[in-house]
Design a protein around this motif. Sequence first.
Motif, PDB file in Angstrom:
ATOM      1  N   THR A  84       0.830  -1.214   0.000  1.00  0.00           N
ATOM      2  CA  THR A  84       0.000   0.000   0.000  1.00  0.00           C
ATOM      3  C   THR A  84       0.862   1.261   0.000  1.00  0.00           C
ATOM      4  O   THR A  84       0.348   2.355  -0.229  1.00  0.00           O
ATOM      5  N   GLY A  85       2.147   1.096   0.301  1.00  0.00           N
ATOM      6  CA  GLY A  85       3.085   2.199   0.180  1.00  0.00           C
ATOM      7  C   GLY A  85       2.844   3.347   1.135  1.00  0.00           C
ATOM      8  O   GLY A  85       2.129   3.240   2.135  1.00  0.00           O
ATOM      9  N   LEU A  86       3.442   4.478   0.769  1.00  0.00           N
ATOM     10  CA  LEU A  86       3.333   5.668   1.606  1.00  0.00           C
ATOM     11  C   LEU A  86       1.892   6.161   1.697  1.00  0.00           C
ATOM     12  O   LEU A  86       1.461   6.659   2.738  1.00  0.00           O
ATOM     13  N   ALA A  87       1.141   5.999   0.624  1.00  0.00           N
ATOM     14  CA  ALA A  87      -0.258   6.452   0.633  1.00  0.00           C
ATOM     15  C   ALA A  87      -1.063   5.707   1.690  1.00  0.00           C
ATOM     16  O   ALA A  87      -1.835   6.308   2.444  1.00  0.00           O
ATOM     17  N   GLY A  88      -0.875   4.378   1.754  1.00  0.00           N
ATOM     18  CA  GLY A  88      -1.582   3.598   2.759  1.00  0.00           C
ATOM     19  C   GLY A  88      -1.174   3.978   4.168  1.00  0.00           C
ATOM     20  O   GLY A  88      -2.007   4.058   5.081  1.00  0.00           O
ATOM     21  N   GLN A  89       0.123   4.235   4.360  1.00  0.00           N
ATOM     22  CA  GLN A  89       0.600   4.640   5.675  1.00  0.00           C
ATOM     23  C   GLN A  89      -0.004   5.968   6.093  1.00  0.00           C
ATOM     24  O   GLN A  89      -0.371   6.160   7.253  1.00  0.00           O
ATOM     25  N   CYS A  90      -0.124   6.894   5.149  1.00  0.00           N
ATOM     26  CA  CYS A  90      -0.673   8.213   5.484  1.00  0.00           C
ATOM     27  C   CYS A  90      -2.148   8.126   5.888  1.00  0.00           C
ATOM     28  O   CYS A  90      -2.588   8.824   6.810  1.00  0.00           O
ATOM     29  N   VAL A  91      -2.914   7.293   5.205  1.00  0.00           N
ATOM     30  CA  VAL A  91      -4.313   7.104   5.598  1.00  0.00           C
ATOM     31  C   VAL A  91      -4.378   6.498   6.998  1.00  0.00           C
ATOM     32  O   VAL A  91      -5.193   6.906   7.837  1.00  0.00           O
ATOM     33  N   ALA A  92      -3.506   5.520   7.272  1.00  0.00           N
ATOM     34  CA  ALA A  92      -3.486   4.888   8.594  1.00  0.00           C
ATOM     35  C   ALA A  92      -3.136   5.890   9.681  1.00  0.00           C
ATOM     36  O   ALA A  92      -3.760   5.921  10.750  1.00  0.00           O
ATOM     37  N   VAL A  93      -2.139   6.715   9.417  1.00  0.00           N
ATOM     38  CA  VAL A  93      -1.743   7.741  10.394  1.00  0.00           C
ATOM     39  C   VAL A  93      -2.910   8.685  10.680  1.00  0.00           C
ATOM     40  O   VAL A  93      -3.196   9.024  11.833  1.00  0.00           O
ATOM     41  N   THR A  94      -3.583   9.118   9.623  1.00  0.00           N
ATOM     42  CA  THR A  94      -4.699  10.056   9.781  1.00  0.00           C
ATOM     43  C   THR A  94      -5.820   9.454  10.621  1.00  0.00           C
ATOM     44  O   THR A  94      -6.332  10.094  11.551  1.00  0.00           O
ATOM     45  N   LEU A  95      -6.189   8.214  10.310  1.00  0.00           N
ATOM     46  CA  LEU A  95      -7.268   7.582  11.072  1.00  0.00           C
ATOM     47  C   LEU A  95      -6.864   7.353  12.517  1.00  0.00           C
ATOM     48  O   LEU A  95      -7.677   7.515  13.436  1.00  0.00           O
ATOM     49  N   ALA A  96      -5.600   6.992  12.754  1.00  0.00           N
ATOM     50  CA  ALA A  96      -5.141   6.701  14.116  1.00  0.00           C
ATOM     51  C   ALA A  96      -5.188   7.926  15.009  1.00  0.00           C
ATOM     52  O   ALA A  96      -5.494   7.824  16.205  1.00  0.00           O
ATOM     53  N   ILE A  97      -4.904   9.085  14.443  1.00  0.00           N
ATOM     54  CA  ILE A  97      -4.800  10.300  15.255  1.00  0.00           C
ATOM     55  C   ILE A  97      -6.068  11.140  15.189  1.00  0.00           C
ATOM     56  O   ILE A  97      -6.513  11.696  16.195  1.00  0.00           O
ATOM     57  N   TRP A  98      -6.658  11.235  14.009  1.00  0.00           N
ATOM     58  CA  TRP A  98      -7.768  12.175  13.805  1.00  0.00           C
ATOM     59  C   TRP A  98      -9.086  11.410  13.834  1.00  0.00           C
ATOM     60  O   TRP A  98      -9.680  11.103  12.802  1.00  0.00           O
ATOM     61  N   ASN A  99      -9.564  11.094  15.032  1.00  0.00           N
ATOM     62  CA  ASN A  99     -10.817  10.342  15.152  1.00  0.00           C
ATOM     63  C   ASN A  99     -11.542  10.732  16.438  1.00  0.00           C
ATOM     64  O   ASN A  99     -10.934  11.333  17.336  1.00  0.00           O
TER      65      ASN A  99
END
Length: 528
Positions: A84-99
């Motif tokens: 999933t690359g960097l794009a997948g990591q960025c979505v994961a980071v966003t969901l982990a913090i911004w919820n």
Amino acid sequence: MTGPLLGPGYLLLRDAVSTPRSYLSDAALGLTEAAPRALPQDFFMAVTSTVVDGGVVAKVLLVAGLWLAGWGSARLVSAVLPDTGLAGQCVAVTLAIWNPYVAERLLQGHWSLLVGYGCLPWVAAAMFGIRATGRGWPALVFWIALAGLTPTGLILAAIVALVCVRSRRAAAVVVTAAAAAALPWLTASVLAGSLSGVASTGVHAFAARAEPGLGTAGSLAGLGGIWNAQAVPGSRTSLFAVVATVVVVAVVVVGLPAALRVRAARPLLVLAVVAVVLPALLATGPGLALLETVVRTVPGLGLLRDGQKWVALALPGYVLAAAGVARYGRAVAVVSGAALIAVLPDLAWGVGGQMRAVHYPAGWATVAAMINADPRPVAVLPADSMRQFAWAGTAPVLDPLPRWVSADVLSSGDLVIGGQTVSGEGTRGRHVTALLLDGAPRQRLADAGVGWVVAEPGSPAVNLPVAYRDGDLTLYRVGGTAPGASGRAVAIAAHLVWLGVLVAAGLLALGRGLPGRRSRTGYTTPLT
């Protein structure tokens, strides 16, 4: 998210209380009537605040918890779904913090719980690293011990680790590490007898709550639904909560097929479902009845009351599923990340400015210094555990005094939630408060073991010698004393075991490499 906190001042919001200095009092060691819910957190704050201002320590740990949640989620995705690359990591980071979970726990003041929350993806990544390379045991122990800053954080981390185990050896390491990290509050519970029972379970007051337009299950699926309706960002108090929940769930569902294809991810995905469904069931009539029976029957299980906090267990599974959207292209990942932020706009800047640094009036430091110079037991007025300070904002806050003095502060621990009183474990504090409100003379209070009385504006007048008075506090000298709790040396030793495990495992992990270093097999593992 934490910007308003980063200037001078202290975090003081509902359950979050930071003070310039804390002490190894009986309360900080869990040797009082109250259940040891904040161990070894209070011990850690007492030790570190001898060197660094306690307000700074609390802020650093809060920011670190959020940072770890995002960074760890990126490492977990890199290990389990590398394509999933960097794009997948960025979505994961966003969901982990911004919820909503993060927003609500910030407003409730559960900064130390968020440290444990931030450790969960690291625990999962460490388990996968061990399975792939056979290395990373110190990292696993470190993350479990760090999550153990609070009992809830430790239980969350242990559950995530056990869900990922594939061998008896790994299970044994997890259980051993968790037992060592639990020693502070297990030891305190035995020494103080604080788990012998509860006066009132309060399971109804602390049950997960349905948000507007959503049932309880829907609120939890969207990572919301905290019991306290006042600790909710404004965007979650209207029907817009439905839109926000649909977006969160949609991102997870769209990416879910990609995560399901990876066998290693499936246990965490199952755990995410359980973390939503089980608290929802426990918020129903039969579920509440069952939980109340369990809490009354089994000592120490009062920490199960706050059902929504266990939704944190969904974090590893949610971020893996969310990362899967990147397989549909970077544009889909960008839109998903932007949508997650857009539906919770008020998380920005201290959850809409509600979480900010505040300054204590000068009288607080004066009163604390006078008590610390002669640390006799302290009674407080008003009797409620929660206070309302004009200088600290509109939200209530736990009384800061017990965390600022080395003396035992006598309090009932009673909480009023939605007009319902949830009784605390402080029977001695309740007795002393009754004496004060009945106008008991000084000698009777002294015989009851009261050394000082601290009263805030609006408290009932008492006929006692005034030692200090200003517009914020009045300190009365009573002169009574009471023997300290027994078992302090044992309690301190138990805390030192936890601290030793944390430091030793951390040093060993760092000695084998920095976080995120790629192994020879190409498998990315944390701290190896």
